[in-house]
Write a protein that holds these residues in place. Sequence first.
Motif, PDB file in Angstrom:
ATOM      1  N   VAL A 428       0.745  -0.779   0.356  1.00  0.00           N
ATOM      2  CA  VAL A 428       0.027  -0.222  -0.369  1.00  0.00           C
ATOM      3  C   VAL A 428       0.772   1.642   0.138  1.00  0.00           C
ATOM      4  CG1 VAL A 428      -1.988   0.902   1.743  1.00  0.00           C
ATOM      5  CG2 VAL A 428      -1.846  -1.313   0.999  1.00  0.00           C
ATOM      6  N   PRO A 464      -3.121  -5.284   0.731  1.00  0.00           N
ATOM      7  CA  PRO A 464      -4.276  -5.235  -0.551  1.00  0.00           C
ATOM      8  C   PRO A 464      -4.837  -7.035  -0.389  1.00  0.00           C
ATOM      9  CG  PRO A 464      -2.325  -4.481  -1.142  1.00  0.00           C
ATOM     10  CD  PRO A 464      -1.452  -5.282   0.156  1.00  0.00           C
ATOM     11  N   VAL A 474      -6.707   3.215  -2.843  1.00  0.00           N
ATOM     12  CA  VAL A 474      -7.525   2.945  -1.490  1.00  0.00           C
ATOM     13  C   VAL A 474      -7.364   3.876  -0.534  1.00  0.00           C
ATOM     14  CG1 VAL A 474      -6.448   1.558   0.826  1.00  0.00           C
ATOM     15  CG2 VAL A 474      -5.197   0.843  -1.588  1.00  0.00           C
ATOM     16  N   THR A 519     -10.132  -1.058  -0.393  1.00  0.00           N
ATOM     17  CA  THR A 519      -9.699  -1.284  -2.134  1.00  0.00           C
ATOM     18  C   THR A 519     -11.836  -2.155  -2.509  1.00  0.00           C
ATOM     19  OG1 THR A 519      -9.323  -3.246  -2.165  1.00  0.00           O
ATOM     20  CG2 THR A 519      -8.012  -1.720  -2.201  1.00  0.00           C
ATOM     21  N   ILE A 524      -7.942  -3.742   4.355  1.00  0.00           N
ATOM     22  CA  ILE A 524      -6.394  -3.178   4.278  1.00  0.00           C
ATOM     23  C   ILE A 524      -6.291  -3.581   5.575  1.00  0.00           C
ATOM     24  CG2 ILE A 524      -4.277  -2.031   3.813  1.00  0.00           C
ATOM     25  CD1 ILE A 524      -5.387  -2.213   1.298  1.00  0.00           C
TER      26      ILE A 524
END
Length: 535
Positions: A428, A464, A474, A519, A524
Amino acid sequence: REAGPGPVSPWGVIPPPAAPSALRPSQEVLGEDKLASILKERELKIYWGTATTGKPHVAYFVPMSKIADFLKAGCEVTILFADLHAYLDNMKAPWELLELRTRYYENVIKAMLESIGVPLEKLKFVRGTDYQLSKEYTLDVYRLSSVVTQHDAKKAGAEVVKQVEHPLLSGLLYPGLQALDEEYLKVDAQFGGVDQRKIFTFAEKYLPSLGYAKRIHLMNPMVPGLTGGKMSSSEEESKIDLLDRKEDVKKKLKKAFCEPGNVENNGVLSFIKHVLFPLKSEFVILREEKWGGNKTYTAYEALEKDFAEQVVHPGDLKNSVEVALNKLLDPIREKFNNPELKKLSSAAYPDPSRAKHTEKGTKNSEPENVVPSRLDIRVGKVISVEKHPDADSLYVEKIDVGEPQPRTVVSGLVQFVPKEQLQDRLVVLLCNLKPQKMRGVESQGMVLCASSAGEPRQVEPLDPPAGCCAGERVYVEGYEGGEPDDELKPKKKVFEKLQADFRISQDCVAQWKQRNFLTKLGSISCKTLKGGSIG
């Protein structure tokens, strides 16, 4: 009607019953035999529904062009503004905004139809709450709930209803209501995207259990977003809104993934295939004479072949899409360029960065809005990892974030994560920090990691969800809208102020003020550091 070649339909020529396979173009049809049988007797009654959630975007031109085809073929078409569904889908449309968003949808969908020449007087427009709150409909919801299993309801909504860690009962009701709409709208068929297929098969299974007829289902393809995945209202970078300014269209197309010769997951090329070609039956590549001059394509396959062979350059493709798209959007922009509709748009979709989530300021100064949507956070894929030539504790990574070139990122992870564990993994990445040199190497982002509070210190890169692609946005739950800053100004300390409330939950999910980082595929997370900080 007589047999023979068969009557014309929006899906091609409806064949005699002996040759149903001739019916299939690229879309899918469930119930071909029944469709052919009805068209031998009378015109088809069909409906298309849309939940009034996020702002409609340019991919909505796919069903709009098909609705135009239905009307040309003589079908009776109903458009359903599914306001109650919008609330049931994890409250994507809050109750207090439901009426405003439904009015917005009515105006913008009608403007889209007018922009492609569809006569509105031939269409029937209905709101879900016009009939879904009636005694009869409510009783049928209870009847249906007595025969539908939780497993089937969850499976039916998997591609449409927002999937969360702890799903609400409302999301399980959603597919049943959509099935009942077919009966209460008195139609022969329902039309939607291929993402609706599980709801369509659910309806075919369960409507007969209430004594209602099984309907026909027609499906169109989904348009990939500009980042390569599904074009989604909740993913800002993947979509072009119908009211986006010309400069916004240019900016989003410029960022779009469009690798030379690559026709896979190419959102720009897919938009031409699924939107522009069906509307105009041709597409013109605009380019200077020294690069071959303009070229008109009357078949999409020829354009795709030339792009794959790098006869057509991505820059020319994007510029040509920009011109064609603005021609479609101009009438819609013009219609909404009046005070009443501007006010409606602002009220239906209030800017979260201007809402109550503001930082306290002084009496004489304007408070600065510090909200998570200002952060440009994306899924990245680590392409290479090397030790920093001048710092033993630093890695220099090349990370793909869906841009033409990977970013160079310097991370202090040498003590915590072995090089082989970083190679080829998804991470991320915070992408809109001001680039800065770290021991002579410019770093163009920050890999976000969870870290423990105690000693010895532990650090884990955030994970992710499986299946994510490089470049996917994100966002923090509830802050899906809003454009991130182009670059965060170091003196403003926007990231630092937001980071103070970043935490890892007891379920190892990354959060800001107890709202999950997400997402389109889920939350996450990290592997083990419950209660840790994020930086």
